[in-house]
Design a protein around this motif. Structure first.
Motif, mmCIF file in Angstrom:
data_model
loop_
_atom_site.group_PDB
_atom_site.id
_atom_site.type_symbol
_atom_site.label_atom_id
_atom_site.label_comp_id
_atom_site.label_asym_id
_atom_site.label_seq_id
_atom_site.Cartn_x
_atom_site.Cartn_y
_atom_site.Cartn_z
ATOM 1 N N LEU A 1 0.828 -1.194 0.000
ATOM 2 C CA LEU A 1 0.000 0.000 0.000
ATOM 3 C C LEU A 1 0.864 1.247 0.000
ATOM 4 O O LEU A 1 1.952 1.270 0.583
ATOM 5 N N SER A 2 0.373 2.291 -0.625
ATOM 6 C CA SER A 2 1.082 3.568 -0.597
ATOM 7 C C SER A 2 0.888 4.229 0.760
ATOM 8 O O SER A 2 -0.016 3.880 1.529
ATOM 9 N N ASP A 3 1.737 5.193 1.060
ATOM 10 C CA ASP A 3 1.599 5.939 2.315
ATOM 11 C C ASP A 3 0.229 6.607 2.387
ATOM 12 O O ASP A 3 -0.385 6.670 3.463
ATOM 13 N N ALA A 4 -0.255 7.107 1.249
ATOM 14 C CA ALA A 4 -1.559 7.768 1.219
ATOM 15 C C ALA A 4 -2.683 6.776 1.520
ATOM 16 O O ALA A 4 -3.660 7.118 2.207
ATOM 17 N N GLU A 5 -2.556 5.556 1.017
ATOM 18 C CA GLU A 5 -3.583 4.546 1.281
ATOM 19 C C GLU A 5 -3.575 4.120 2.748
ATOM 20 O O GLU A 5 -4.636 3.939 3.363
ATOM 21 N N VAL A 6 -2.391 3.968 3.305
ATOM 22 C CA VAL A 6 -2.290 3.631 4.724
ATOM 23 C C VAL A 6 -2.925 4.734 5.562
ATOM 24 O O VAL A 6 -3.697 4.458 6.505
ATOM 25 N N LYS A 7 -2.648 5.976 5.212
ATOM 26 C CA LYS A 7 -3.204 7.108 5.951
ATOM 27 C C LYS A 7 -4.724 7.160 5.840
ATOM 28 O O LYS A 7 -5.432 7.411 6.835
ATOM 29 N N ALA A 8 -5.243 6.888 4.647
ATOM 30 C CA ALA A 8 -6.692 6.906 4.453
ATOM 31 C C ALA A 8 -7.379 5.843 5.295
ATOM 32 O O ALA A 8 -8.446 6.073 5.890
ATOM 33 N N LEU A 9 -6.762 4.676 5.367
ATOM 34 C CA LEU A 9 -7.320 3.605 6.200
ATOM 35 C C LEU A 9 -7.185 3.946 7.688
ATOM 36 O O LEU A 9 -8.091 3.672 8.477
ATOM 37 N N ASP A 10 -6.067 4.561 8.055
ATOM 38 C CA ASP A 10 -5.895 5.027 9.433
ATOM 39 C C ASP A 10 -7.058 5.944 9.825
ATOM 40 O O ASP A 10 -7.668 5.784 10.898
ATOM 41 N N GLU A 11 -7.333 6.896 8.967
ATOM 42 C CA GLU A 11 -8.348 7.911 9.279
ATOM 43 C C GLU A 11 -9.756 7.323 9.280
ATOM 44 O O GLU A 11 -10.605 7.732 10.080
ATOM 45 N N ALA A 12 -10.005 6.347 8.434
ATOM 46 C CA ALA A 12 -11.329 5.735 8.372
ATOM 47 C C ALA A 12 -11.667 5.014 9.673
ATOM 48 O O ALA A 12 -12.832 5.023 10.107
ATOM 49 N N GLY A 13 -10.662 4.406 10.279
ATOM 50 C CA GLY A 13 -10.916 3.636 11.496
ATOM 51 C C GLY A 13 -10.660 4.397 12.762
ATOM 52 O O GLY A 13 -10.771 3.833 13.857
ATOM 53 N N ALA A 14 -10.318 5.678 12.649
ATOM 54 C CA ALA A 14 -9.979 6.464 13.848
ATOM 55 C C ALA A 14 -11.219 6.741 14.701
ATOM 56 O O ALA A 14 -12.333 6.768 14.204
#
Length: 316
Positions: free
Chosen positions: A303-316
């Motif tokens: 996964l790209s850094d942007a994809e990891v970040k998007a998933l981080d934010e979705a589950g926050a």
């Protein structure tokens, strides 16, 4: 298959661990053998089980998973291809459980017999035992290491304070420490691990192998409503709590990330875990060969850094 060091244990494992909780439960012996064959043929090498698996299944009493793994290793001559991870401390009939030195010495012999091996690669304390001091349990593991019956020691389900206390006890008494932690951690269930516990593991170079890595199947994407809960034995019991706004938000972003890679949702969820600095490898189970093939594909999904970040934010 590129491997990762498992903390300070001296063991190296592929970035995904096969969860043996299904053996003798939702996967019979033949199916289990087929799954294990496919797993090692793909270059993966660590299998996680516990003495209590799978006592919850009707007709079982515990030990079924270890027994199947032992029979498979003997039939295939594959012991040297596998990092065997098992656990002690859960109830095993007649109320036997805990982390006393006496019980650990008894339980390890039973596990070795079921696994048909002379040594367990990684032996984990399954649950905290408030009735037994850390130094007693660690002293028992020390004796087992010196006897060559186990190679490394870890724990499961400890919080940051408990893990720190165990490390302090090991240092003070000159005993083996817990070099691996097995916490519950996934895209949805994050509060128990992220923060002080993850920071402690990184700072102390403790290997981390996560369980419920797919949130009991919710992150496979197949559960979207209450009508879907009957699709598996885990559905009604384990997945219902995830059917809420936060869960659906996680699935939406997971759908998008998976689609961008032509991957399945479970593969993207596991790739997110593999991208985490504190995680050595997620544990995941399969009961069919197509599911195993999906787990194998997840290892090569980056996964790209942007994809990891998007998933981080979705589950926050």
């Amino acid at each position: 298959m590129q491997q990762r060091p498992l903390g300070r244990t001296g063991l190296s494992i592929a970035p995904l661990v096969f969860g043996g909780n299904v053996f003798g439960w939702t996967a019979d012996e033949k199916t289990s053998f087929d799954l294990l064959d496919r797993f090692v043929d793909a270059g993966l090498n660590a299998v996680d089980t516990a003495d209590v698996y799978s006592a919850w299944a009707p007709g079982n009493s515990g030990g079924e998973s270890e027994t199947i793994i032992g029979r498979w290793m003997k039939a295939r001559g594959s012991r040297n291809r596998i990092v065997v991870i098992t656990k002690v401390g859960s109830p095993m009939g007649e109320g036997k459980k805990g982390l006393s030195a006496r019980y650990i010495a008894e339980a390890v012999e039973a596990s070795l017999k079921r696994l048909q091996t002379d040594a367990i690669d990684l032996y984990l304390s399954h649950w905290p035992d408030p009735d037994t001091p850390h130094e007693e349990s660690l002293g028992a593991y020390d004796k087992l290491k010196q006897a060559g019956k186990i190679r490394a020691v870890g724990c499961s389900n400890l919080d940051a304070m408990q893990l720190k206390a165990s490390l302090d006890a090991a240092k003070a008494k000159g005993l083996p420490r817990y070099d691996v932690l097995q916490p519950e951690y996934n895209l949805y269930d994050r509060e128990k691990f992220e923060g002080p516990l993850a920071d402690l593991c990184v700072g102390e170079e403790i290997g981390v192998i996560t369980y419920f890595s797919l949130a009991k199947g919710f992150l496979s994407g197949k559960y979207r409503s209450e009508a879907d809960l009957g699709q598996s034995p885990r559905g009604e019991r384990g997945v219902r709590p995830y059917l809420n706004d936060r869960g659906f938000r996680v699935l939406k972003v997971l759908d998008e990330v998976a689609a961008a890679h032509g991957a399945k949702q479970a593969e993207a969820a596991l790739a997110w875990l593999m991208a985490k600095k504190a995680v050595t490898a997620p544990i995941a189970s399969a009961t069919r060969l197509d599911q195993m093939d999906s787990l194998i594909r997840a290892v090569s999904l980056k996964l790209s850094d942007a994809e990891v970040k998007a998933l981080d934010e979705a589950g926050a």
